[in-house]
Design a protein around this motif. Structure first.
Motif, PDB file in Angstrom:
ATOM      1  N   GLY A 381      36.782 -16.581  27.954  1.00 35.19           N
ATOM      2  CA  GLY A 381      36.092 -17.015  26.742  1.00 35.19           C
ATOM      3  C   GLY A 381      36.861 -16.564  25.525  1.00 35.19           C
ATOM      4  O   GLY A 381      38.091 -16.446  25.549  1.00 35.19           O
ATOM      5  N   SER A 382      36.130 -16.265  24.449  1.00 30.78           N
ATOM      6  CA  SER A 382      36.783 -15.856  23.213  1.00 30.78           C
ATOM      7  C   SER A 382      35.979 -14.752  22.547  1.00 30.78           C
ATOM      8  O   SER A 382      34.774 -14.620  22.745  1.00 30.78           O
ATOM      9  CB  SER A 382      36.927 -17.039  22.251  1.00 30.78           C
ATOM     10  N   MET A 383      36.686 -13.948  21.759  1.00 35.32           N
ATOM     11  CA  MET A 383      36.084 -12.867  20.982  1.00 35.32           C
ATOM     12  C   MET A 383      36.391 -13.103  19.516  1.00 35.32           C
ATOM     13  O   MET A 383      37.501 -13.486  19.157  1.00 35.32           O
ATOM     14  CB  MET A 383      36.646 -11.507  21.413  1.00 35.32           C
ATOM     15  N   GLN A 384      35.391 -12.866  18.685  1.00 34.45           N
ATOM     16  CA  GLN A 384      35.568 -13.041  17.247  1.00 34.45           C
ATOM     17  C   GLN A 384      34.947 -11.854  16.526  1.00 34.45           C
ATOM     18  O   GLN A 384      33.890 -11.354  16.922  1.00 34.45           O
ATOM     19  CB  GLN A 384      34.901 -14.333  16.761  1.00 34.45           C
ATOM     20  N   LYS A 390      38.894 -14.883  13.162  1.00 37.95           N
ATOM     21  CA  LYS A 390      39.761 -15.514  14.144  1.00 37.95           C
ATOM     22  C   LYS A 390      39.225 -15.294  15.553  1.00 37.95           C
ATOM     23  O   LYS A 390      38.537 -14.324  15.821  1.00 37.95           O
ATOM     24  CB  LYS A 390      41.179 -14.934  14.041  1.00 37.95           C
ATOM     25  N   ASP A 391      39.578 -16.203  16.449  1.00 37.42           N
ATOM     26  CA  ASP A 391      39.206 -16.069  17.851  1.00 37.42           C
ATOM     27  C   ASP A 391      40.380 -15.510  18.648  1.00 37.42           C
ATOM     28  O   ASP A 391      41.536 -15.901  18.431  1.00 37.42           O
ATOM     29  CB  ASP A 391      38.821 -17.426  18.448  1.00 37.42           C
ATOM     30  N   ALA A 392      40.072 -14.610  19.565  1.00 39.91           N
ATOM     31  CA  ALA A 392      41.060 -14.142  20.538  1.00 39.91           C
ATOM     32  C   ALA A 392      40.577 -14.562  21.914  1.00 39.91           C
ATOM     33  O   ALA A 392      39.409 -14.366  22.254  1.00 39.91           O
ATOM     34  CB  ALA A 392      41.220 -12.629  20.473  1.00 39.91           C
ATOM     35  N   MET A 393      41.454 -15.142  22.707  1.00 40.76           N
ATOM     36  CA  MET A 393      41.082 -15.516  24.060  1.00 40.76           C
ATOM     37  C   MET A 393      40.948 -14.263  24.913  1.00 40.76           C
ATOM     38  O   MET A 393      41.769 -13.347  24.828  1.00 40.76           O
ATOM     39  CB  MET A 393      42.125 -16.457  24.666  1.00 40.76           C
ATOM     40  N   ILE A 394      39.898 -14.214  25.730  1.00 40.03           N
ATOM     41  CA  ILE A 394      39.688 -13.080  26.626  1.00 40.03           C
ATOM     42  C   ILE A 394      39.466 -13.598  28.035  1.00 40.03           C
ATOM     43  O   ILE A 394      38.953 -14.702  28.246  1.00 40.03           O
ATOM     44  CB  ILE A 394      38.490 -12.211  26.184  1.00 40.03           C
ATOM     45  N   THR A 395      39.864 -12.802  29.013  1.00 36.19           N
ATOM     46  CA  THR A 395      39.712 -13.185  30.417  1.00 36.19           C
ATOM     47  C   THR A 395      39.574 -11.932  31.259  1.00 36.19           C
ATOM     48  O   THR A 395      39.722 -10.807  30.742  1.00 36.19           O
ATOM     49  CB  THR A 395      40.917 -14.036  30.872  1.00 36.19           C
ATOM     50  N   ASP A 396      39.286 -12.095  32.556  1.00 33.69           N
ATOM     51  CA  ASP A 396      39.057 -10.941  33.416  1.00 33.69           C
ATOM     52  C   ASP A 396      40.285 -10.033  33.420  1.00 33.69           C
ATOM     53  O   ASP A 396      41.427 -10.484  33.436  1.00 33.69           O
ATOM     54  CB  ASP A 396      38.668 -11.348  34.836  1.00 33.69           C
ATOM     55  N   GLY A 397      40.008  -8.741  33.385  1.00 35.66           N
ATOM     56  CA  GLY A 397      41.050  -7.729  33.290  1.00 35.66           C
ATOM     57  C   GLY A 397      41.281  -7.237  31.880  1.00 35.66           C
ATOM     58  O   GLY A 397      41.903  -6.190  31.676  1.00 35.66           O
ATOM     59  N   SER A 409      31.455 -11.057  18.315  1.00 37.81           N
ATOM     60  CA  SER A 409      30.711 -12.057  19.082  1.00 37.81           C
ATOM     61  C   SER A 409      31.606 -12.546  20.214  1.00 37.81           C
ATOM     62  O   SER A 409      32.828 -12.632  20.072  1.00 37.81           O
ATOM     63  CB  SER A 409      30.286 -13.225  18.186  1.00 37.81           C
ATOM     64  N   ILE A 410      30.975 -12.833  21.354  1.00 39.57           N
ATOM     65  CA  ILE A 410      31.678 -13.292  22.548  1.00 39.57           C
ATOM     66  C   ILE A 410      31.124 -14.657  22.933  1.00 39.57           C
ATOM     67  O   ILE A 410      29.904 -14.862  22.947  1.00 39.57           O
ATOM     68  CB  ILE A 410      31.472 -12.320  23.725  1.00 39.57           C
ATOM     69  N   THR A 411      32.010 -15.598  23.272  1.00 44.17           N
ATOM     70  CA  THR A 411      31.597 -16.927  23.719  1.00 44.17           C
ATOM     71  C   THR A 411      32.288 -17.254  25.027  1.00 44.17           C
ATOM     72  O   THR A 411      33.513 -17.100  25.150  1.00 44.17           O
ATOM     73  CB  THR A 411      31.961 -18.002  22.676  1.00 44.17           C
ATOM     74  N   ALA A 412      31.501 -17.709  26.014  1.00 41.46           N
ATOM     75  CA  ALA A 412      32.071 -18.107  27.305  1.00 41.46           C
ATOM     76  C   ALA A 412      32.747 -19.465  27.169  1.00 41.46           C
ATOM     77  O   ALA A 412      32.280 -20.348  26.443  1.00 41.46           O
ATOM     78  CB  ALA A 412      30.983 -18.170  28.373  1.00 41.46           C
ATOM     79  N   ALA A 413      33.858 -19.618  27.887  1.00 43.52           N
ATOM     80  CA  ALA A 413      34.600 -20.878  27.834  1.00 43.52           C
ATOM     81  C   ALA A 413      33.799 -22.009  28.469  1.00 43.52           C
ATOM     82  O   ALA A 413      32.933 -21.782  29.316  1.00 43.52           O
ATOM     83  CB  ALA A 413      35.943 -20.725  28.551  1.00 43.52           C
ATOM     84  N   PHE A 414      34.106 -23.237  28.050  1.00 46.03           N
ATOM     85  CA  PHE A 414      33.557 -24.417  28.694  1.00 46.03           C
ATOM     86  C   PHE A 414      34.426 -24.732  29.901  1.00 46.03           C
ATOM     87  O   PHE A 414      35.620 -25.012  29.768  1.00 46.03           O
ATOM     88  CB  PHE A 414      33.537 -25.616  27.741  1.00 46.03           C
ATOM     89  N   GLY A 415      33.848 -24.646  31.107  1.00 45.44           N
ATOM     90  CA  GLY A 415      34.599 -24.922  32.319  1.00 45.44           C
ATOM     91  C   GLY A 415      34.229 -26.265  32.912  1.00 45.44           C
ATOM     92  O   GLY A 415      33.285 -26.926  32.472  1.00 45.44           O
TER      93      GLY A 415
END
Length: 436
Positions: A381-384, A390-397, A409-415
């Motif tokens: 997802g992304s963190m702002q 600005k948004d930073a992409m975030i992922t497991d790890g 704020s955290i937003t889950a990606a659209f899969g």
């Protein structure tokens, strides 16, 4: 007060022999992603450490930004989180500095347990200072270590002493305990009555447990062999209890160890995913299997007495325990937003949030007077932040240090499907009651 931005961290892994091996370990997967390193399939990966303790410090990632100012790229730099906090006023907040100094009061971990950890307890502050001063090579710091485990999978643990009535049942039904402690000690327990009071019960429990843990190697070897033979024989004619099955498992992992028999004295706790167990100072426990998120005061002090090849300090362990009896409290988390549950142990140093975001959903973590650490367990997802926009992409790890007074704020990606869009993360922060 100076407003600081989130920092991406590179974290430390502990390869203790009780850890899960290679691809079977969540710790291995997260560490590999966090550090951009290969997983060794033959190596145990036991604990991922996220914090400032000198036994496994986190470092700031490289200086290249990937969306948020101050959030690093893939490289490793030589700046530890601890030294960065020390040089940046406001990183942990004024109230944290007043109470604990310019450092994180908590240590955050992920655990992957393949076989039982030692029967152990963690000292209170007074005892920790004494132990650290007298044996600093064994007891690494002068802090106490209350802790909490939040289950990621089914998680098994021995925790605290069973009730007096259950203990009486053990002494009647497990003759190998009698062989090690003697009839006089057993009779003291069997003759205790409810009206004798809690302190008398504790004194008798302390006496018999100390006698058991202090038994000679030859006597323990004989008693464990006898116990194993008896249970394997009885298993042919009846279904063994959960505790008896556990004892046989422990014997395979730690043959001829007094911890195999002492397991009868402790509660066997099985947590479902999302349930949590907390442990105060001087409480006996041993994690048995499974994976969990763990948080504790910033310390690595462990007093061990069984189920371990490491140094055993039986006298200290038996003298320090509270000898409280009864089943421990299980926490299920308190909803604090539609997608976030909070686990609040009775310790000032920390609390833990679990946030599970379905595809496209968002969660806001308000600015706090204290610092936080986030770890992404699954999904992307992304963190702002409110500071950069600005948004930073975030992922497991991914692991982030969030300074005091920083809202994110955290937003889950659209899969393509709901599974790929689910984002799971955990946050450790100072217990919110400290700021009320």
């Amino acid at each position: 007060m100076e407003h600081l931005k989130p920092l991406r961290l590179r974290c430390f892994v502990q390869n203790y022999d009780w850890g899960r091996s290679g691809e079977e370990s969540t710790v291995a997967k997260l560490f590999s992603l966090n550090s951009n390193s290969m997983i060794d399939p033959d190596k145990p990966y036991a604990e991922l450490w996220m914090g400032t303790h000198e036994s496994g410090p986190s470092f700031l990632a490289g200086s290249e930004t990937d969306g948020l100012d101050g959030v690093g790229g893939d490289g490793m730099c030589a700046v530890s989180l601890k030294s960065w906090i020390d040089e940046n006023a406001g990183a942990v907040g004024e109230k944290v500095v007043e109470k604990w100094g310019r450092d994180l009061p908590f240590l955050f971990k992920v655990l992957s347990v393949a076989k039982a950890l030692s029967i152990q307890a963690h000292p209170d502050k007074e005892l920790a200072r004494v132990l650290h001063k007298s044996r600093p090579n064994i007891y690494k710091d002068a802090n106490h270590k209350p802790e909490m485990a939040v289950a990621l999978t089914e998680f098994g643990a021995l925790c605290g002493f069973i009730s007096l009535e259950e203990l009486k049942g053990v002494l009647v039904g497990v003759p190998e305990v009698v062989d090690l402690v003697g009839h006089a000690e057993v009779d003291q327990v069997l003759n205790i009555k409810e009206q004798d009071g809690e302190e008398k019960a504790k004194a008798v429990l302390r006496s018999i447990f100390t006698q058991l843990m202090s038994a000679g190697k030859d006597a323990v070897f004989e008693a464990v062999a006898k116990l194993k033979s008896r249970l394997n024989t009885e298993n042919k004619v009846r279904v063994l209890s959960e505790k008896e099955q556990l004892v046989l498992l422990l014997e395979k992992q730690y043959p001829s160890d007094v911890g195999v028999i002492s397991a009868f004295f402790f509660n066997f706790v099985k947590l479902n995913p999302g349930e949590a167990l907390y442990l105060g100072a001087n409480e006996p426990h041993a994690y048995i299997y499974g994976e969990c998120i763990e948080c504790m005061a910033t310390s690595d002090n462990v007093v061990r007495a069984g189920l371990t090849p490491k140094y055993r300090d039986v006298q200290t362990l038996c003298s320090m325990l509270t000898y409280k009896q009864g089943f421990p409290e299980i926490l299920h988390g308190i909803p604090v937003s539609p997608y976030t549950r909070r686990y609040l142990p009775p310790f000032d140093e920390f609390e833990v949030d679990h946030c599970c975001l379905p595809t496209g959903a968002s969660a806001v973590f308000p600015a706090s007077p204290g610092p936080s650490i986030f770890v992404v367990i699954a999904g992307e997802g992304s963190m702002q932040t409110g500071l950069s926009g600005k948004d930073a992409m975030i992922t497991d790890g991914d692991v982030f240090f969030i300074p005091a007074e920083c809202e994110i704020s955290i937003t889950a990606a659209f899969g393509d499907d709901f599974t790929s869009g689910t984002l799971q993360l955990y946050r450790a922060g100072v217990n919110s009651r400290c700021f009320k």
